[in-house]
Write a protein that holds these residues in place. Structure first.
Motif, PDB file in Angstrom:
ATOM      1  N   GLY A 369     -29.574 -93.163  56.240  1.00 34.13           N
ATOM      2  CA  GLY A 369     -29.176 -91.823  56.647  1.00 34.13           C
ATOM      3  C   GLY A 369     -27.991 -91.767  57.575  1.00 34.13           C
ATOM      4  O   GLY A 369     -27.309 -90.750  57.682  1.00 34.13           O
ATOM      5  N   GLY A 370     -27.716 -92.871  58.272  1.00 37.10           N
ATOM      6  CA  GLY A 370     -26.570 -92.901  59.164  1.00 37.10           C
ATOM      7  C   GLY A 370     -26.902 -92.533  60.591  1.00 37.10           C
ATOM      8  O   GLY A 370     -28.058 -92.542  61.002  1.00 37.10           O
ATOM      9  N   PHE A 371     -25.855 -92.226  61.383  1.00 44.59           N
ATOM     10  CA  PHE A 371     -25.970 -91.947  62.818  1.00 44.59           C
ATOM     11  C   PHE A 371     -26.581 -93.138  63.552  1.00 44.59           C
ATOM     12  O   PHE A 371     -27.284 -92.981  64.556  1.00 44.59           O
ATOM     13  N   GLY A 372     -26.336 -94.345  63.085  1.00 42.42           N
ATOM     14  CA  GLY A 372     -26.991 -95.550  63.581  1.00 42.42           C
ATOM     15  C   GLY A 372     -27.644 -96.244  62.404  1.00 42.42           C
ATOM     16  O   GLY A 372     -27.383 -95.932  61.249  1.00 42.42           O
ATOM     17  N   GLY A 373     -28.518 -97.188  62.692  1.00 40.84           N
ATOM     18  CA  GLY A 373     -29.218 -97.870  61.613  1.00 40.84           C
ATOM     19  C   GLY A 373     -28.475 -99.095  61.117  1.00 40.84           C
ATOM     20  O   GLY A 373     -27.941 -99.875  61.909  1.00 40.84           O
ATOM     21  N   SER A 374     -28.404 -99.263  59.801  1.00 47.36           N
ATOM     22  CA  SER A 374     -27.935-100.524  59.225  1.00 47.36           C
ATOM     23  C   SER A 374     -26.727-100.365  58.319  1.00 47.36           C
ATOM     24  O   SER A 374     -26.419 -99.271  57.835  1.00 47.36           O
ATOM     25  N   ALA A 375     -26.059-101.498  58.090  1.00 42.55           N
ATOM     26  CA  ALA A 375     -24.966-101.601  57.135  1.00 42.55           C
ATOM     27  C   ALA A 375     -25.220-102.815  56.263  1.00 42.55           C
ATOM     28  O   ALA A 375     -26.027-103.694  56.606  1.00 42.55           O
ATOM     29  N   ILE A 376     -24.538-102.874  55.123  1.00 41.95           N
ATOM     30  CA  ILE A 376     -24.652-104.023  54.234  1.00 41.95           C
ATOM     31  C   ILE A 376     -23.267-104.577  53.957  1.00 41.95           C
ATOM     32  O   ILE A 376     -22.271-103.858  54.003  1.00 41.95           O
ATOM     33  N   ALA A 377     -23.235-105.867  53.650  1.00 47.52           N
ATOM     34  CA  ALA A 377     -21.981-106.515  53.277  1.00 47.52           C
ATOM     35  C   ALA A 377     -22.231-107.423  52.084  1.00 47.52           C
ATOM     36  O   ALA A 377     -23.194-108.204  52.083  1.00 47.52           O
ATOM     37  N   LEU A 378     -21.401-107.302  51.082  1.00 45.44           N
ATOM     38  CA  LEU A 378     -21.450-108.183  49.920  1.00 45.44           C
ATOM     39  C   LEU A 378     -20.555-109.378  50.216  1.00 45.44           C
ATOM     40  O   LEU A 378     -19.338-109.224  50.387  1.00 45.44           O
ATOM     41  N   VAL A 379     -21.158-110.574  50.295  1.00 50.14           N
ATOM     42  CA  VAL A 379     -20.415-111.754  50.758  1.00 50.14           C
ATOM     43  C   VAL A 379     -20.655-112.936  49.819  1.00 50.14           C
ATOM     44  O   VAL A 379     -21.647-112.975  49.085  1.00 50.14           O
ATOM     45  N   GLU A 380     -19.729-113.869  49.860  1.00 45.41           N
ATOM     46  CA  GLU A 380     -19.969-115.139  49.178  1.00 45.41           C
ATOM     47  C   GLU A 380     -21.202-115.786  49.809  1.00 45.41           C
ATOM     48  O   GLU A 380     -21.388-115.738  51.028  1.00 45.41           O
ATOM     49  N   ILE A 381     -22.020-116.424  48.987  1.00 47.35           N
ATOM     50  CA  ILE A 381     -23.303-116.908  49.474  1.00 47.35           C
ATOM     51  C   ILE A 381     -23.149-117.950  50.581  1.00 47.35           C
ATOM     52  O   ILE A 381     -23.992-118.050  51.480  1.00 47.35           O
ATOM     53  N   ASP A 382     -22.066-118.705  50.550  1.00 50.15           N
ATOM     54  CA  ASP A 382     -21.873-119.716  51.588  1.00 50.15           C
ATOM     55  C   ASP A 382     -21.131-119.172  52.810  1.00 50.15           C
ATOM     56  O   ASP A 382     -20.826-119.918  53.743  1.00 50.15           O
ATOM     57  N   ALA A 383     -20.856-117.860  52.806  1.00 48.25           N
ATOM     58  CA  ALA A 383     -20.153-117.253  53.946  1.00 48.25           C
ATOM     59  C   ALA A 383     -21.060-116.337  54.764  1.00 48.25           C
ATOM     60  O   ALA A 383     -20.581-115.663  55.680  1.00 48.25           O
ATOM     61  N   VAL A 384     -22.363-116.326  54.458  1.00 45.18           N
ATOM     62  CA  VAL A 384     -23.279-115.419  55.150  1.00 45.18           C
ATOM     63  C   VAL A 384     -23.235-115.652  56.658  1.00 45.18           C
ATOM     64  O   VAL A 384     -23.097-114.721  57.467  1.00 45.18           O
ATOM     65  N   ARG A 385     -23.352-116.899  57.064  1.00 49.29           N
ATOM     66  CA  ARG A 385     -23.417-117.205  58.497  1.00 49.29           C
ATOM     67  C   ARG A 385     -22.090-116.933  59.197  1.00 49.29           C
ATOM     68  O   ARG A 385     -22.064-116.427  60.319  1.00 49.29           O
ATOM     69  N   SER A 386     -20.985-117.247  58.545  1.00 45.56           N
ATOM     70  CA  SER A 386     -19.697-117.042  59.207  1.00 45.56           C
ATOM     71  C   SER A 386     -19.384-115.556  59.359  1.00 45.56           C
ATOM     72  O   SER A 386     -18.862-115.122  60.395  1.00 45.56           O
ATOM     73  N   VAL A 387     -19.713-114.748  58.348  1.00 49.47           N
ATOM     74  CA  VAL A 387     -19.503-113.310  58.463  1.00 49.47           C
ATOM     75  C   VAL A 387     -20.408-112.739  59.543  1.00 49.47           C
ATOM     76  O   VAL A 387     -19.981-111.927  60.377  1.00 49.47           O
TER      77      VAL A 387
END
Length: 418
Positions: A369-387
């Protein structure tokens, strides 16, 4: 309890507990709270929406998936019309009579529990209609593992866990999610009514549909006009990708006035355009439709809704063709629309999205719903930790509370666990 792991980079990854152990814990907490045995333990998942935000209440399309993080309820029926609610997360419980439950009653988080049997009783023709458990009352212990206020539908998970428990005790067979999908759709309808009428939160039906009707390894393309769903295979790992969920820990609430204002704005726009919902507006004729509206704010709200519905269509088509990487641009466009046209983003959400993109994410957007909460990111599987690390650094530099990270693994809908 939900496992929170801190990596060597100081990142918090919130892992979901194993369902058998979490169900056993909920049963034991019930015994401690009520001094009796529960009739069973049921659970329902939170959800993350891949794309299709703020269009579920205007005839749109959405593409959510269920998370492995679930809310568990241990429950036993009563015969005196009383409901007693206890929680592993809340110090105070709630005791009341089902006869007193209705629009706006009770208030607080107990509404998401007590409102469910009230709403289920309003669903004519469903196999649970008239069941004794809907009027006899119950004792329930709630143990939630969906982060509260995170935009991941902790409220829907609670409603849906209670709904499947009551339906199960009413003799409805929900063991095969595919065979029981029509009943699950009716339960979702009841849960939406409980949230809208009893809890007073003007949400649409996407959250409840995902929590009740998702299958493991897939998302659902939800048609918010008629409630039908199509399961969309979502194996990002096979494409070398991962969906990183970032809980900003900037709490939000669906019952606030801002959410209701957005919904009312679209309803007024539909009336002005003479259409039943925003899905009826052809994207090719959007400019002409916008010219008929009275002000810039309304035009911006409508522009978001119409373009967002079109983005969902395009994303579903790409996923069906195995072109997962190509949805990245749609995620980016969705966030920009939510940020500028619908104005439901926040400093924290924008920081996640902007940082993730600069750190190499293919695409990113706020979710929920927004006003805070969560976001998502589509990333290379080996870049999860670095992102994730770059996002953590950016939050620290802004003096913000450290975010929490969740794995988005498409999971199963609500079911009995014990």
């Amino acid at each position: 309890m939900t496992s929170t792991g801190t990596t060597g980079h100081g990142l918090e990854f919130l892992e979901a507990p194993a369902r058998p152990s979490a169900a056993a814990d909920a049963a034991q907490r019930f015994r401690e709270a009520f001094g009796a045995e529960p009739a069973g333990v049921w659970s329902a998942p939170g959800r993350v929406n891949l794309i299709g935000e703020h269009v579920d209440y205007t005839g749109g399309l959405a593409l959510p998936l269920a998370l492995p993080h679930r809310t568990f309820v241990a429950l036993a029926p009563r015969t005196d019309g009383t409901v007693r609610v206890r929680s592993a997360q809340e110090a105070s419980g709630w005791d009341g009579s089902l006869a007193d439950v209705g629009p706006g009653r009770p208030d607080g988080w107990a509404a998401y529990v007590a409102g469910v049997p009230w709403a289920m009783a309003q669903v004519d023709g469903a196999p649970f209609s008239g069941a004794d458990v809907l009027s006899g009352g119950f004792d329930v212990l709630v143990d939630g593992h969906v982060p509260l206020g995170s935009g991941l539908s902790s409220s829907a998970a609670l409603e849906c866990a209670v709904a499947v428990a009551l339906a199960d005790l009413a003799g409805v067979d929900l063991r095969d999610p595919r065979a029981s999908d029509a009943v699950r759709a009716r339960l979702a309808e009841a849960c939406v009514r409980a949230e809208n009428d009893v809890a007073g939160a003007p949400t649409g039906g996407m959250d409840q549909a995902a929590s009740l009707r998702c299958h493991e390894g897939a998302g659902i393309l939800l048609d918010c006009r008629d409630g039908t769903v199509r399961h969309v295979p979502l194996d990002l790992a096979a494409a070398g990708l991962a969906l990183l969920v970032v809980d900003t820990r900037a709490s939000h609430s669906h019952s606030g006035g801002e959410y209701g204002q957005r919904r009312a704005s679209l309803e007024a726009a539909c009336a002005a355009l003479g259409v039943p919902d925003m899905r009826a507006v052809d994207p090719a004729g959007l400019d002409a439709a916008l010219a008929e509206l009275p002000d810039d704010v309304t035009r911006a709200r409508v522009r978001h809704a119409v373009t967002e519905i079109d983005r969902v269509r395009r994303a579903a088509a790409l996923l069906a063709e195995g072109r997962e990487r190509e949805i990245a641009g749609l995620l980016d466009a969705s966030h920009e629309s939510l940020r500028h046209d619908y104005e439901v983003s926040s400093v924290e959400l924008d920081l996640v999205v902007d940082t993730a993109r600069s750190a190499g994410a293919l695409g990113a957007r706020m979710t929920g719903g927004g006003f805070g909460g969560s976001a998502i990111a589509l990333v290379e599987i080996d870049a999860v930790r670095s992102v994730a690390a770059e996002i953590g650094i950016a939050f620290a530099a802004q003096g913000l509370r450290a975010p929490q990270f969740l794995p988005a693994l498409p999971s199963a809908g609500a079911a009995r666990d014990l």
